[in-house]
Design a protein around this motif. Structure first.
Motif, PDB file in Angstrom:
ATOM      1  N   SER A 119       0.845  -1.206   0.000  1.00  0.00           N
ATOM      2  CA  SER A 119       0.000   0.000   0.000  1.00  0.00           C
ATOM      3  C   SER A 119       0.870   1.242   0.000  1.00  0.00           C
ATOM      4  CB  SER A 119      -0.965  -0.028   1.184  1.00  0.00           C
ATOM      5  OG  SER A 119      -1.853  -1.109   1.069  1.00  0.00           O
ATOM      6  N   ASP A 133      -2.523 -13.160   3.068  1.00  0.00           N
ATOM      7  CA  ASP A 133      -2.755 -12.819   1.671  1.00  0.00           C
ATOM      8  C   ASP A 133      -3.528 -11.520   1.519  1.00  0.00           C
ATOM      9  OD1 ASP A 133      -5.226 -13.782   2.529  1.00  0.00           O
ATOM     10  OD2 ASP A 133      -5.370 -15.379   1.024  1.00  0.00           O
ATOM     11  N   ALA A 134      -4.379 -11.203   2.493  1.00  0.00           N
ATOM     12  CA  ALA A 134      -5.222 -10.005   2.391  1.00  0.00           C
ATOM     13  C   ALA A 134      -4.495  -8.721   2.762  1.00  0.00           C
ATOM     14  CB  ALA A 134      -6.462 -10.162   3.276  1.00  0.00           C
ATOM     15  N   ARG A 164     -12.201  -9.243  -5.131  1.00  0.00           N
ATOM     16  CA  ARG A 164     -13.222  -9.451  -4.092  1.00  0.00           C
ATOM     17  C   ARG A 164     -14.490 -10.078  -4.686  1.00  0.00           C
ATOM     18  NH1 ARG A 164     -11.475  -5.937   0.300  1.00  0.00           N
ATOM     19  NH2 ARG A 164     -13.512  -6.089   1.296  1.00  0.00           N
ATOM     20  N   VAL A 186      -9.380 -11.168  -1.239  1.00  0.00           N
ATOM     21  CA  VAL A 186      -8.205 -10.825  -2.051  1.00  0.00           C
ATOM     22  C   VAL A 186      -8.661 -10.610  -3.491  1.00  0.00           C
ATOM     23  CG1 VAL A 186      -6.539 -12.052  -0.614  1.00  0.00           C
ATOM     24  CG2 VAL A 186      -7.692 -13.268  -2.452  1.00  0.00           C
ATOM     25  N   ASN A 214      -3.864  -6.342   0.065  1.00  0.00           N
ATOM     26  CA  ASN A 214      -4.361  -7.108  -1.080  1.00  0.00           C
ATOM     27  C   ASN A 214      -3.225  -7.827  -1.810  1.00  0.00           C
ATOM     28  OD1 ASN A 214      -6.216  -8.223  -2.782  1.00  0.00           O
ATOM     29  ND2 ASN A 214      -6.523  -6.394  -4.034  1.00  0.00           N
ATOM     30  N   THR A 215      -2.490  -8.627  -1.076  1.00  0.00           N
ATOM     31  CA  THR A 215      -1.399  -9.515  -1.509  1.00  0.00           C
ATOM     32  C   THR A 215      -0.035  -8.828  -1.597  1.00  0.00           C
ATOM     33  OG1 THR A 215      -1.559  -9.283  -3.943  1.00  0.00           O
ATOM     34  CG2 THR A 215      -3.071 -10.851  -2.888  1.00  0.00           C
ATOM     35  N   ASP A 225     -13.750 -15.147  -3.437  1.00  0.00           N
ATOM     36  CA  ASP A 225     -12.435 -14.592  -3.109  1.00  0.00           C
ATOM     37  C   ASP A 225     -12.230 -14.383  -1.618  1.00  0.00           C
ATOM     38  OD1 ASP A 225     -11.595 -14.598  -5.713  1.00  0.00           O
ATOM     39  OD2 ASP A 225     -12.139 -12.507  -6.091  1.00  0.00           O
ATOM     40  N   SER A 226     -13.067 -14.989  -0.791  1.00  0.00           N
ATOM     41  CA  SER A 226     -12.895 -14.907   0.663  1.00  0.00           C
ATOM     42  C   SER A 226     -13.478 -16.175   1.271  1.00  0.00           C
ATOM     43  CB  SER A 226     -13.605 -13.674   1.232  1.00  0.00           C
ATOM     44  OG  SER A 226     -15.008 -13.775   1.056  1.00  0.00           O
TER      45      SER A 226
END
Length: 337
Positions: A26, A52-53, A88, A85, A56-57, A92-93
């Motif tokens: 980020s 992983d989150a 979304r 991730v 966002n990787t 994806d979760s």
């Protein structure tokens, strides 16, 4: 840096674990992030925690880059699966077999390794049968993609049920990763006893209570520029908002003499305190600068005598959150999207 066994397993991890939740990816400075990992290694920290989150990787990718040329056998790498991730999407979760299998493959690719030491269920998935989750985790272990399995922020009942299923499938749960600090002690009454019965120990996150236990936030004053409290709103950081109440900040300042008598800073006292608590194997700490990490970790093995522990309890008094039901209250009721 000392090491200790994780749960009833034979795996040893460093007592202080470097985590990169808020400090890799980020808006973080990649050069500083890499320098923090280098400092952690120089301090003897061998265990690294990510997910992983996180960013966002991006956090996994940066950690993989930082550790790529280290001897893999000398490291313990922990990551997590559950939170969203990618774009979304609807799968994806969560902890479905699909998301777990796709999640571990993505994590290994980003971390540049053939396996992780501990693969953790980041939260409990209310939308997937527990049997499906545990079978998928068992297959991850059987395929050699993870050596051990852990959970994070599960309730006592969920830990017991998950550990029982895992045992039937031929692999143990070894760890739980909850929030725990001098100000947040909700795991003591139910989660810790349940974990002990199942051969699980705690890897605790936020031992500094979102930075409040460093003492940098003063009552009735604006947060320091650039601090986490200055960057985030109360709605985005509800736990931090709770810790930022003036009475809590006043009590934290009253801990300074306790820390000084032990030759510690407030941050060092906070880390040493959690590492002396029942069923705690390790504490996860982060840092945005190498110097910050060095200062926080110093004193991790300080012995805190009973009279100092009593002074801490007396100073903090009723601002400490101890309600066991908070683990369930803060747990997601459905998968995040």
């Amino acid at each position: 840096m000392g090491h200790a066994r994780l749960g009833a397993s034979g795996l040893k991890v460093s007592r202080v674990i470097y985590g990169n939740w808020l400090t890799h990816g980020s808006s973080a400075d990649p050069a500083q992030a890499l320098a923090c990992v280098r400092t952690a290694l120089d301090l003897g920290i061998s265990t690294f925690d990510t997910a992983d989150a996180y960013a966002n990787t991006e956090a996994e990718s940066l950690l993989g880059e930082a550790l790529e040329h280290e001897r893999r056998e000398s490291l313990e790498i922990l990551t997590k699966v559950y939170n969203p991730v990618g774009p979304r999407g609807h799968n994806d979760s969560g902890l479905s077999r699909k998301h777990i299998m796709e999640g571990i493959n993505g994590s290994l690719r980003r971390l540049r390794t053939d396996y992780v030491d501990v693969y953790q269920a980041h939260r409990f998935d209310t939308e997937t049968p527990l049997e499906e989750t545990m079978q998928a985790m068992a297959d991850v272990v059987r395929h050699g993609k993870a050596l051990y399995i852990g959970v994070s922020e599960w309730t006592a009942e969920q830990i017991t049920a998950g550990a029982d299923l895992a045992r039937q499938l031929g692999f143990p749960l070894v760890s739980n990763q909850p929030q725990y600090s001098m100000l947040w002690r909700v795991i003591e009454r139910e989660v810790i006893p349940a974990s002990e019965r199942s051969g699980i120990s705690q890897i605790v996150w936020s031992p500094l209570a979102q930075g409040v236990l460093t003492g940098k936030y003063l009552p009735d004053q604006r947060p320091p520029a650039g601090s986490r409290a200055a960057r985030n709103t109360a709605s985005a950081e509800p736990l931090l908002s709770g810790f930022m109440r003036p009475e809590v900040l006043r009590r934290v300042q009253r801990l300074r003499p306790v820390a000084a008598d032990l030759g510690l800073s407030l941050a060092q006292l906070a880390v040493a305190w959690v590492l002396r608590q029942r069923n705690v194997t390790a504490a996860v700490v982060g840092a945005s600068r190498p110097k910050q990490l060095t200062e926080t970790v110093a004193g991790w093995n300080t012995t805190i005598p009973p009279e100092a522990l009593a002074r801490i309890d007396d100073v903090l008094g009723d601002v400490v959150e101890r309600r066991a039901e908070m683990t369930a209250l803060l747990a997601p009721k459905r998968r995040p999207t």
